[in-house]
Write a protein that holds these residues in place. Sequence first.
Motif, PDB file in Angstrom:
ATOM      1  N   SER A 137     146.573  77.224  45.490  1.00 17.23           N
ATOM      2  CA  SER A 137     146.241  76.481  44.272  1.00 17.23           C
ATOM      3  C   SER A 137     145.019  75.648  44.587  1.00 17.23           C
ATOM      4  O   SER A 137     144.748  75.353  45.759  1.00 17.23           O
ATOM      5  N   TYR A 183     143.877  76.225  36.705  1.00 13.50           N
ATOM      6  CA  TYR A 183     144.988  76.305  35.750  1.00 13.50           C
ATOM      7  C   TYR A 183     144.908  77.609  34.957  1.00 13.50           C
ATOM      8  O   TYR A 183     143.941  77.850  34.231  1.00 13.50           O
ATOM      9  N   PHE A 184     145.938  78.442  35.093  1.00 15.40           N
ATOM     10  CA  PHE A 184     146.015  79.689  34.340  1.00 15.40           C
ATOM     11  C   PHE A 184     147.135  79.584  33.306  1.00 15.40           C
ATOM     12  O   PHE A 184     148.169  78.960  33.564  1.00 15.40           O
ATOM     13  N   ARG A 185     146.915  80.194  32.164  1.00 16.75           N
ATOM     14  CA  ARG A 185     147.856  80.062  31.052  1.00 16.75           C
ATOM     15  C   ARG A 185     149.068  80.974  31.247  1.00 16.75           C
ATOM     16  O   ARG A 185     149.248  82.000  30.588  1.00 16.75           O
ATOM     17  N   LEU A 189     154.057  75.877  34.350  1.00 21.41           N
ATOM     18  CA  LEU A 189     154.426  74.492  34.053  1.00 21.41           C
ATOM     19  C   LEU A 189     155.616  74.415  33.102  1.00 21.41           C
ATOM     20  O   LEU A 189     155.925  73.349  32.579  1.00 21.41           O
ATOM     21  N   HIS A 214     150.697  67.154  32.438  1.00 19.97           N
ATOM     22  CA  HIS A 214     150.912  68.544  32.832  1.00 19.97           C
ATOM     23  C   HIS A 214     151.960  69.236  31.957  1.00 19.97           C
ATOM     24  O   HIS A 214     151.775  70.377  31.539  1.00 19.97           O
ATOM     25  N   ILE A 218     148.687  70.000  29.253  1.00 22.93           N
ATOM     26  CA  ILE A 218     148.067  71.133  29.944  1.00 22.93           C
ATOM     27  C   ILE A 218     148.843  72.421  29.722  1.00 22.93           C
ATOM     28  O   ILE A 218     148.259  73.490  29.503  1.00 22.93           O
ATOM     29  N   ASP A 219     150.200  72.342  29.748  1.00 20.63           N
ATOM     30  CA  ASP A 219     151.036  73.531  29.570  1.00 20.63           C
ATOM     31  C   ASP A 219     150.739  74.192  28.222  1.00 20.63           C
ATOM     32  O   ASP A 219     150.844  73.572  27.173  1.00 20.63           O
ATOM     33  N   ASN A 221     147.814  75.191  27.337  1.00 18.86           N
ATOM     34  CA  ASN A 221     146.389  75.007  27.039  1.00 18.86           C
ATOM     35  C   ASN A 221     145.510  75.216  28.268  1.00 18.86           C
ATOM     36  O   ASN A 221     144.355  74.794  28.289  1.00 18.86           O
ATOM     37  N   GLN A 222     146.059  75.858  29.278  1.00 22.03           N
ATOM     38  CA  GLN A 222     145.294  76.113  30.491  1.00 22.03           C
ATOM     39  C   GLN A 222     144.047  76.938  30.157  1.00 22.03           C
ATOM     40  O   GLN A 222     144.091  77.831  29.302  1.00 22.03           O
ATOM     41  N   ASN A 224     142.290  79.171  31.884  1.00 19.38           N
ATOM     42  CA  ASN A 224     142.050  80.484  32.484  1.00 19.38           C
ATOM     43  C   ASN A 224     143.037  81.538  32.011  1.00 19.38           C
ATOM     44  O   ASN A 224     144.225  81.265  31.829  1.00 19.38           O
ATOM     45  N   ASP A 251     137.474  75.579  36.545  1.00 14.69           N
ATOM     46  CA  ASP A 251     138.090  74.298  36.903  1.00 14.69           C
ATOM     47  C   ASP A 251     138.326  74.207  38.405  1.00 14.69           C
ATOM     48  O   ASP A 251     138.185  73.135  39.000  1.00 14.69           O
TER      49      ASP A 251
END
Length: 279
Positions: A137, A183-185, A189, A214, A218-219, A221-222, A224, A251
């Motif tokens: 990561s 961060y990949f979608r 998370l 997070h 972010i969860d 909405n990542q 990548n 990112d």
Amino acid sequence: MNTKKVWFITGASKGLGLILTKKLLLQGYNVASTSRNKQSLIKNIGVENKNFLPIEMDVTASENVKQAILTTISHFGRIDVLVNNAGYSQIGTLEELSETEVEDNFKVNVFGALNVIRNTSPYLRNQKSGHIFNITSIGGYTGNFAGFGIYCSTKFAIAGFTEALAEDMKSFNVYTTLVYPGYFRTNFLSEGSVKTPNNPIEDYKSAREMEQVHLKDIDGNQPNDPEKGAEVLIALSQLEHPPVHFFMGEDAYHHAKLKLETIENALKAHITLGTSTGF
């Protein structure tokens, strides 16, 4: 006769591992995919056939891992590409996480990957070829995220032993690539892939804020696309001389550059004192 490479992928029932498995099968590769629940593999990918081998495997149990490797060798005759992808995120500050919570995260993320490497290496070494991908990561390169110290430390550990592994395996024509995704979608998370502290301490406001960012912002909405991430891994496996270090996502590049600047500034700021220890 199918001469495509044989891939062995851990943590393949969801996220990047699942998407990678599907893409590889569509492109005609042979794939052994593992998960703690074999039925989830069958449900999401399909039943066992000449190109696909779903395996129920617990990365924390070395003998179980050894048997999974033997099953794969028996089915396909070899392993060419290993992807250590299994893992989960443990949120929590160093004070509030219990010994068990910390050890469990290390058992899966670190010792699990080592179990797979230890049991796969004899075959790669003897066949004098192969490629090992260790998925870490960006948190394995820069750990300044409040409440993510333990998770990041597991990823730092993977980074450390991967650098050594690359040297260990070099003479056997086995490549090793350490992948630092941003961060990949995926559902990384989401519930089942991330754990919060059993006994949170509310005084750690920055950690709680980072945790909520997070889990809520972010969860989902990542930035990548995991489909593109899987394509990148396949492309890396086709390179004649693949890199040891590979940052994946804009990112990831952003955070890596910030870390490099921080280290460079620290070196310059204290060079006189730092180099004053010689005889």
